[in-house]
Design an enzyme around this catalytic site. Structure first.
Site, PDB file in Angstrom:
ATOM      1  N   ASP A  51       0.843  -1.209   0.000  1.00 32.07           N
ATOM      2  CA  ASP A  51       0.000   0.000   0.000  1.00 32.07           C
ATOM      3  C   ASP A  51       0.876   1.256   0.000  1.00 32.07           C
ATOM      4  O   ASP A  51       0.371   2.374  -0.117  1.00 32.07           O
ATOM      5  CB  ASP A  51      -1.012  -0.003   1.158  1.00 32.07           C
ATOM      6  N   SER A  52       2.203   1.064   0.063  1.00 35.90           N
ATOM      7  CA  SER A  52       3.130   2.182  -0.155  1.00 35.90           C
ATOM      8  C   SER A  52       2.898   2.779  -1.545  1.00 35.90           C
ATOM      9  O   SER A  52       3.343   3.898  -1.812  1.00 35.90           O
ATOM     10  CB  SER A  52       4.582   1.715  -0.002  1.00 35.90           C
ATOM     11  N   GLU A 189       8.951  -4.736  10.506  1.00 34.79           N
ATOM     12  CA  GLU A 189       9.467  -3.447  10.018  1.00 34.79           C
ATOM     13  C   GLU A 189       9.988  -2.592  11.171  1.00 34.79           C
ATOM     14  O   GLU A 189       9.386  -2.543  12.253  1.00 34.79           O
ATOM     15  CB  GLU A 189       8.366  -2.684   9.256  1.00 34.79           C
TER      16      GLU A 189
END
Ligand code: KIV
Length: 280
Positions: A51-52, A189
């Protein structure tokens, strides 16, 4: 241009990724478009339609700008351009957090309309019911814990996780919950390396690190960061392997000056009554 249609039976499936735990590191990159998927597919095990895309391609300030329709359109493009990698499509914010029923309906739409191999969603303990419901419907799920970009507003920025005993305990609980819910792998992350190492030892599914050290079972980067195309802020943990920003800038400068100087188009680029055929 002929479109290379993917042959699904030679694709790496989520199950094959799961079985790579503890083996040769799993190579993952994001991809959002057909040409980039074609270029990356021979070199990676997994392509993530992250979705970046909302930030990198569409210029939104955060990934909260992504919608289900946006993810499906980019998922379809990446599927058209890839033939062998395991393609995972991100579930955008607001498409799954509400309930397990909502999550399953969105996951079914993503897989049904793109043909991708799996979906990814952010969250640990708080999203275990959503993951379990999607997995129970035979749709493989990749988890995403640690720094969760969809929570950037709530967290007050892109903050590294695992600096305090409390956040370490929360991260471990998240990893265990994602594993127990049936995910085939989990992205970690922006997390302290010792914590990523500990989680990787504790769970039986592969950990895919981004800013989480080489203790993870695999690595992922945002492709635009990796090739030096990102125009805004690039996170500290990125290694840039090319400088496409400079390449494109120089090409644009040369093109602009050749058009202004009437150097382009030259004789090789024009049609006359006697040269070329009917095809452009
Ligand atoms: O959306 C994305 O690109 C991601 C990666 C950073 C893992 O979730």
């Amino acid at each position: 241009m002929a479109t290379q249609l993917p042959t699904t039976d030679i694709r790496v499936g989520a199950d094959l990724i799961r079985r790579r735990k503890g083996g040769t590191p799993i190579v993952c990159l994001t991809a959002y478009t057909y040409p980039i998927a074609r270029l990356l597919d021979p070199h990676v095990d997994l392509l993530l339609v992250g979705d970046s895309v909302a930030m990198v391609v569409h210029g939104h300030e955060t990934t909260l700008g992504a919608s289900l329709e946006m993810m499906i359109a980019h998922g379809q493009a990446v599927m058209r351009g890839s033939a062998r990698a395991c393609v995972v499509v991100d579930m955008p914010a607001r498409s799954y957090e509400g309930s397990a029923v909502q999550a399953l309906a969105s996951a079914r739409r993503i897989v049904g309309e793109t043909g991708c191999q799996a979906v990814k969603l952010e969250g640990g303990v708080d999203m275990a019911r959503q993951i379990a419901a999607i997995v129970a419907a035979d749709i493989p799920v990749m988890g995403h814990i640690g720094l969760q970009p969809q929570s950037v507003k709530k967290d007050g920025g892109y903050k590294i996780k695992g600096r305090t005993d409390e956040t370490v305990a929360a991260l471990i609980a998240d990893a265990l919950a994602v594993e127990k819910a049936g995910a085939f792998s989990v992205v970690i992350e922006g997390t302290i390396e010792t914590v990523a190492a500990d989680i990787t030892r504790r769970i039986a599914i592969p950990t895919i690190g981004i800013g989480a050290s080489d203790y993870c079972d695999g690595q992922i980067l945002v492709v635009d960061d990796m090739v030096g195309l990102t125009v805004d802020r690039v996170p500290k943990f990125v290694k840039q392997y090319a400088d496409l920003r400079s390449v494109i800038t120089h090409a644009a400068e040369r093109y602009a000056s050749e058009v202004r100087d009437r150097v382009f188009p030259g004789p090789a680029h024009v049609f006359s009554k006697t040269n070329g055929g009917d095809d452009a």
